[in-house]
Design a protein around this motif. Structure first.
Motif, PDB file in Angstrom:
ATOM      1  N   ALA A  76       0.818  -1.213   0.000  1.00 27.26           N
ATOM      2  CA  ALA A  76       0.000   0.000   0.000  1.00 27.26           C
ATOM      3  C   ALA A  76       0.853   1.265   0.000  1.00 27.26           C
ATOM      4  O   ALA A  76       0.447   2.301  -0.513  1.00 27.26           O
ATOM      5  N   ARG A  77       2.075   1.173   0.579  1.00 31.13           N
ATOM      6  CA  ARG A  77       2.929   2.366   0.603  1.00 31.13           C
ATOM      7  C   ARG A  77       4.160   2.185  -0.275  1.00 31.13           C
ATOM      8  O   ARG A  77       5.175   2.845  -0.106  1.00 31.13           O
ATOM      9  N   ASP A  78       4.046   1.281  -1.215  1.00 33.32           N
ATOM     10  CA  ASP A  78       5.105   1.050  -2.197  1.00 33.32           C
ATOM     11  C   ASP A  78       4.711   1.729  -3.509  1.00 33.32           C
ATOM     12  O   ASP A  78       3.803   1.283  -4.204  1.00 33.32           O
ATOM     13  N   LYS A  79       5.412   2.804  -3.803  1.00 31.72           N
ATOM     14  CA  LYS A  79       5.052   3.627  -4.964  1.00 31.72           C
ATOM     15  C   LYS A  79       5.087   2.852  -6.279  1.00 31.72           C
ATOM     16  O   LYS A  79       4.446   3.240  -7.249  1.00 31.72           O
ATOM     17  N   ASN A  80       5.846   1.788  -6.292  1.00 32.18           N
ATOM     18  CA  ASN A  80       5.962   1.030  -7.537  1.00 32.18           C
ATOM     19  C   ASN A  80       4.926  -0.073  -7.651  1.00 32.18           C
ATOM     20  O   ASN A  80       4.854  -0.753  -8.670  1.00 32.18           O
ATOM     21  N   ASP A  81       4.143  -0.232  -6.593  1.00 29.92           N
ATOM     22  CA  ASP A  81       3.148  -1.300  -6.626  1.00 29.92           C
ATOM     23  C   ASP A  81       1.901  -0.857  -7.375  1.00 29.92           C
ATOM     24  O   ASP A  81       1.498   0.305  -7.339  1.00 29.92           O
ATOM     25  N   ASP A  85      -1.226   3.122  -2.566  1.00 28.18           N
ATOM     26  CA  ASP A  85      -2.221   4.010  -1.970  1.00 28.18           C
ATOM     27  C   ASP A  85      -1.506   5.220  -1.374  1.00 28.18           C
ATOM     28  O   ASP A  85      -0.905   5.118  -0.306  1.00 28.18           O
ATOM     29  N   PRO A  86      -1.539   6.357  -2.050  1.00 28.29           N
ATOM     30  CA  PRO A  86      -0.820   7.553  -1.625  1.00 28.29           C
ATOM     31  C   PRO A  86      -1.116   7.942  -0.184  1.00 28.29           C
ATOM     32  O   PRO A  86      -0.250   8.416   0.546  1.00 28.29           O
ATOM     33  N   ARG A  87      -2.321   7.725   0.239  1.00 25.93           N
ATOM     34  CA  ARG A  87      -2.723   8.093   1.591  1.00 25.93           C
ATOM     35  C   ARG A  87      -1.942   7.278   2.632  1.00 25.93           C
ATOM     36  O   ARG A  87      -1.510   7.808   3.661  1.00 25.93           O
ATOM     37  N   SER A  88      -1.799   5.983   2.347  1.00 27.81           N
ATOM     38  CA  SER A  88      -1.045   5.127   3.271  1.00 27.81           C
ATOM     39  C   SER A  88       0.407   5.572   3.357  1.00 27.81           C
ATOM     40  O   SER A  88       1.000   5.584   4.441  1.00 27.81           O
ATOM     41  N   TYR A  89       0.963   5.948   2.225  1.00 28.10           N
ATOM     42  CA  TYR A  89       2.341   6.424   2.200  1.00 28.10           C
ATOM     43  C   TYR A  89       2.489   7.670   3.065  1.00 28.10           C
ATOM     44  O   TYR A  89       3.420   7.796   3.861  1.00 28.10           O
ATOM     45  N   PRO A 104      -1.353   0.825  10.195  1.00 26.43           N
ATOM     46  CA  PRO A 104      -1.623   0.629   8.772  1.00 26.43           C
ATOM     47  C   PRO A 104      -3.118   0.538   8.476  1.00 26.43           C
ATOM     48  O   PRO A 104      -3.878  -0.034   9.269  1.00 26.43           O
ATOM     49  N   VAL A 105      -3.506   1.118   7.370  1.00 24.83           N
ATOM     50  CA  VAL A 105      -4.898   1.033   6.943  1.00 24.83           C
ATOM     51  C   VAL A 105      -5.175  -0.337   6.329  1.00 24.83           C
ATOM     52  O   VAL A 105      -6.204  -0.950   6.587  1.00 24.83           O
ATOM     53  N   TRP A 106      -4.211  -0.802   5.532  1.00 25.48           N
ATOM     54  CA  TRP A 106      -4.444  -2.034   4.772  1.00 25.48           C
ATOM     55  C   TRP A 106      -3.688  -3.211   5.381  1.00 25.48           C
ATOM     56  O   TRP A 106      -2.481  -3.157   5.557  1.00 25.48           O
ATOM     57  N   MET A 107      -4.460  -4.240   5.703  1.00 27.61           N
ATOM     58  CA  MET A 107      -3.902  -5.440   6.331  1.00 27.61           C
ATOM     59  C   MET A 107      -4.227  -6.651   5.465  1.00 27.61           C
ATOM     60  O   MET A 107      -5.168  -6.633   4.674  1.00 27.61           O
ATOM     61  N   LEU A 108      -3.463  -7.701   5.656  1.00 29.31           N
ATOM     62  CA  LEU A 108      -3.697  -8.918   4.884  1.00 29.31           C
ATOM     63  C   LEU A 108      -3.365 -10.157   5.693  1.00 29.31           C
ATOM     64  O   LEU A 108      -2.801 -10.066   6.778  1.00 29.31           O
TER      65      LEU A 108
END
Length: 163
Positions: A76-81, A85-89, A104-108
């Motif tokens: 989510a915070r990997d610009k190359n992914d 998600d800019p917000r997470s970054y 973190p907003v996004w979990m897995l």
DNA sequence: GCCAACGTTGGC
DNA sequence: GCCAACGTTGGC
């Protein structure tokens, strides 16, 4: 022990790829409801129907198993992914700067390969079976990429896929 | 807080 | 490739 259905575009991440990888972090989910299922409701050992979406035809192709507790989806915070998600970054950078805890907003969770069915159970078949027609995936406009299924539905699909 | 506009999903 | 249905965003 709960049962789930997880969607993946067949030509993006297929059941064959999962078999090869043995297990994989289920990254890239950017829907709150789907995230909540992974973060709050899944337990290690839960089984999931592996569904190929955007395929011809789409349908259930096998089974995967939850094999980790929830943790951060760092993509989510990997610009190359692809699912950056800019917000997470931004949140991450802010927390780092202010030396506060980053939530973190996004979990897995991780899924491991269990089996590929001898045949696909197509969406068409799911929709036309009175036992299965109430499944979330059968509802019109259903886009949820992670959904609960009942034990009955799960076992029934197992049965017809292997018969 | 409403809701129009937008981007995305996913069946067909 | 089309487009209906959906979730999210942002102006007001």
């Amino acid at each position: 022990m709960r049962y789930w259905l997880i969607k993946s575009e067949g030509d993006c991440y297929s059941i064959d790829q999962l078999k090869k990888d043995r297990k994989t972090p289920w990254s890239g989910v950017r829907n709150f409801q789907a995230r909540n299922f992974m973060r709050d409701a899944m337990s290690v050992g839960d089984l999931a129907l592996f569904y190929h979406s955007n395929a011809s035809p789409s349908g259930v192709v096998g089974v995967a198993r939850v094999c980790s507790t929830p943790y951060e989806d760092v993509t989510a915070r990997d610009k190359n992914d692809e699912h950056y998600d800019p917000r997470s970054y931004k949140l991450y950078e802010e927390a780092r700067k202010n030396k506060t805890e980053f939530v973190p907003v996004w979990m897995l969770v991780d899924f491991e390969f269990v089996k590929k069915y001898p045949r696909m159970v197509s969406l068409h078949e799911l929709k036309n079976d009175p036992v299965l027609k109430d499944m979330v995936v059968c509802q019109k406009g259903s886009r949820l990429s992670i959904q609960p299924v009942t034990k009955q539905e799960f076992l029934y699909i197992e049965k017809i896929a292997t018969k």
